[in-house]
Scaffold this active site. Structure first.
Site, PDB file in Angstrom:
ATOM      1  N   HIS A  16      -0.323  -6.248  -7.178  1.00 58.78           N
ATOM      2  CA  HIS A  16      -0.628  -7.419  -6.337  1.00 58.78           C
ATOM      3  C   HIS A  16      -0.452  -8.703  -7.147  1.00 58.78           C
ATOM      4  O   HIS A  16       0.121  -9.682  -6.665  1.00 58.78           O
ATOM      5  CB  HIS A  16      -2.086  -7.381  -5.855  1.00 58.78           C
ATOM      6  CG  HIS A  16      -2.427  -6.272  -4.925  1.00 58.78           C
ATOM      7  ND1 HIS A  16      -3.508  -5.429  -5.115  1.00 58.78           N
ATOM      8  CD2 HIS A  16      -1.854  -5.854  -3.766  1.00 58.78           C
ATOM      9  CE1 HIS A  16      -3.578  -4.568  -4.126  1.00 58.78           C
ATOM     10  NE2 HIS A  16      -2.581  -4.791  -3.290  1.00 58.78           N
ATOM     11  N   LYS A  40     -12.350  -0.495   9.098  1.00 53.47           N
ATOM     12  CA  LYS A  40     -11.800   0.051   7.855  1.00 53.47           C
ATOM     13  C   LYS A  40     -12.926   0.195   6.841  1.00 53.47           C
ATOM     14  O   LYS A  40     -13.825  -0.648   6.783  1.00 53.47           O
ATOM     15  CB  LYS A  40     -10.731  -0.920   7.320  1.00 53.47           C
ATOM     16  CG  LYS A  40      -9.546  -0.217   6.720  1.00 53.47           C
ATOM     17  CD  LYS A  40      -8.389  -1.173   6.557  1.00 53.47           C
ATOM     18  CE  LYS A  40      -7.390  -0.611   5.572  1.00 53.47           C
ATOM     19  NZ  LYS A  40      -6.185  -1.423   5.490  1.00 53.47           N
ATOM     20  N   ARG A  89       7.153  -1.565  -2.486  1.00 54.04           N
ATOM     21  CA  ARG A  89       7.226  -0.766  -3.715  1.00 54.04           C
ATOM     22  C   ARG A  89       8.344   0.263  -3.661  1.00 54.04           C
ATOM     23  O   ARG A  89       8.998   0.552  -4.631  1.00 54.04           O
ATOM     24  CB  ARG A  89       5.903  -0.019  -3.945  1.00 54.04           C
ATOM     25  CG  ARG A  89       4.797  -0.906  -4.406  1.00 54.04           C
ATOM     26  CD  ARG A  89       3.484  -0.241  -4.264  1.00 54.04           C
ATOM     27  NE  ARG A  89       3.226   0.082  -2.869  1.00 54.04           N
ATOM     28  CZ  ARG A  89       2.089   0.516  -2.392  1.00 54.04           C
ATOM     29  NH1 ARG A  89       1.078   0.728  -3.198  1.00 54.04           N
ATOM     30  NH2 ARG A  89       1.924   0.768  -1.119  1.00 54.04           N
ATOM     31  N   SER A 127      -3.865   0.494  -4.834  1.00 59.63           N
ATOM     32  CA  SER A 127      -5.325   0.417  -4.976  1.00 59.63           C
ATOM     33  C   SER A 127      -5.933   1.811  -4.836  1.00 59.63           C
ATOM     34  O   SER A 127      -6.895   2.149  -5.525  1.00 59.63           O
ATOM     35  CB  SER A 127      -5.917  -0.500  -3.901  1.00 59.63           C
ATOM     36  OG  SER A 127      -5.468  -1.819  -4.080  1.00 59.63           O
TER      37      SER A 127
HETATM   38  O1  PNS Z   1      -3.308  -3.863   1.739  1.00 59.09           O
HETATM   39  P1  PNS Z   1      -3.198  -3.317   3.134  1.00 59.09           P
HETATM   40  O2  PNS Z   1      -4.359  -2.398   3.453  1.00 59.09           O
HETATM   41  O3  PNS Z   1      -1.862  -2.689   3.414  1.00 59.09           O
HETATM   42  O4  PNS Z   1      -3.337  -4.600   4.082  1.00 59.09           O
HETATM   43  C1  PNS Z   1      -3.339  -4.435   5.452  1.00 59.09           C
HETATM   44  C2  PNS Z   1      -3.332  -5.779   6.207  1.00 59.09           C
HETATM   45  C3  PNS Z   1      -4.635  -6.541   6.010  1.00 59.09           C
HETATM   46  C4  PNS Z   1      -2.177  -6.637   5.721  1.00 59.09           C
HETATM   47  C5  PNS Z   1      -3.102  -5.359   7.665  1.00 59.09           C
HETATM   48  O5  PNS Z   1      -4.059  -4.422   8.011  1.00 59.09           O
HETATM   49  C6  PNS Z   1      -3.142  -6.506   8.666  1.00 59.09           C
HETATM   50  O6  PNS Z   1      -2.216  -7.274   8.754  1.00 59.09           O
HETATM   51  N1  PNS Z   1      -4.254  -6.561   9.443  1.00 59.09           N
HETATM   52  C7  PNS Z   1      -4.436  -7.543  10.484  1.00 59.09           C
HETATM   53  C8  PNS Z   1      -4.310  -6.921  11.867  1.00 59.09           C
HETATM   54  C9  PNS Z   1      -2.939  -7.190  12.438  1.00 59.09           C
HETATM   55  O7  PNS Z   1      -2.568  -8.320  12.649  1.00 59.09           O
HETATM   56  N2  PNS Z   1      -2.141  -6.127  12.613  1.00 59.09           N
HETATM   57  C10 PNS Z   1      -0.756  -6.253  13.033  1.00 59.09           C
HETATM   58  C11 PNS Z   1      -0.536  -6.054  14.491  1.00 59.09           C
HETATM   59  S1  PNS Z   1      -0.998  -4.457  15.025  1.00 59.09           S
END
Ligand code: PNS
Length: 159
Positions: A16, A40, A89, A127
């Site tokens: 990150h 979550k 990645r 993570s």
């Molecule tokens: O590090 P991560 O867990 O991959 O991050 C996930 C994150 C926070 C980027 C993702 O869950 C997110 O964008 N959540 C917001 C909800 C949303 O807008 N989802 C997309 C449409 S379904």
């Protein structure tokens, strides 16, 4: 240009950090948006995740670290950001990220998603892997920023 770098950061890893450093170098302002999704389960609370990122970054003129909940598209609209930046990645990340990018675009047509390839030395890092190693007493040196290594290890030991 304002960019949003969203994620769970549970906890922040050197992967990150690599994206944060490189993305903040090519925009006017980078918003590190720490997701807080009620459904979550996180190992670190939202305030802990933010604190670990702030400890890592110190004071940076063009980086803001903040919590967000709800839809990323709504958050982007509120902040005025034109684009979201995501780290990739491996090919395995692509399918999920492609879906998210298209969904976000359908929710907010003006919102672009940009992808930055991870540096090769972090392509294996996540993570989840950090948590798995730390829970089992493994060494997380080099995987997370040095200044948070002991905090992360202590929290996860024997969990
Ligand atoms: O590090 P991560 O867990 O991959 O991050 C996930 C994150 C926070 C980027 C993702 O869950 C997110 O964008 N959540 C917001 C909800 C949303 O807008 N989802 C997309 C449409 S379904």
């Amino acid at each position: 240009m304002v960019l949003i770098y969203p994620g769970s950061f549970d906890p922040i890893t050197n992967g990150h950090l690599d994206i944060i450093e490189r993305a903040s170098a090519i925009c006017d302002k980078l918003i590190v948006a720490v997701g807080n999704n009620e459904r979550k389960k996180y190992e670190f609370s939202t305030s802990e995740r933010i604190k670990l990122i702030r400890l890592t970054l110190g004071d940076r003129d063009n980086i803001e670290v903040t919590e967000f909940s709800g839809l990323l598209a709504d958050f982007a609209r509120k902040t005025g950001a034109k684009a979201v930046i995501k780290g990739l990645r491996a090919v395995s990340d692509f399918e999920y990220e492609f879906q998210m990018a298209l969904l976000n675009k359908s929710l907010e047509p003006s919102l672009e998603t940009l992808f930055m390839m991870t540096s090769v030395n972090y392509s294996y890092l996540s993570s989840s892997a950090v948590k798995e190693i730390a829970r089992n007493g493994g060494n997380i040196e080099g995987l997370v920023p040095d200044c948070i290594k002991d905090i992360v290890a202590a929290k996860l030991a024997h969990r």
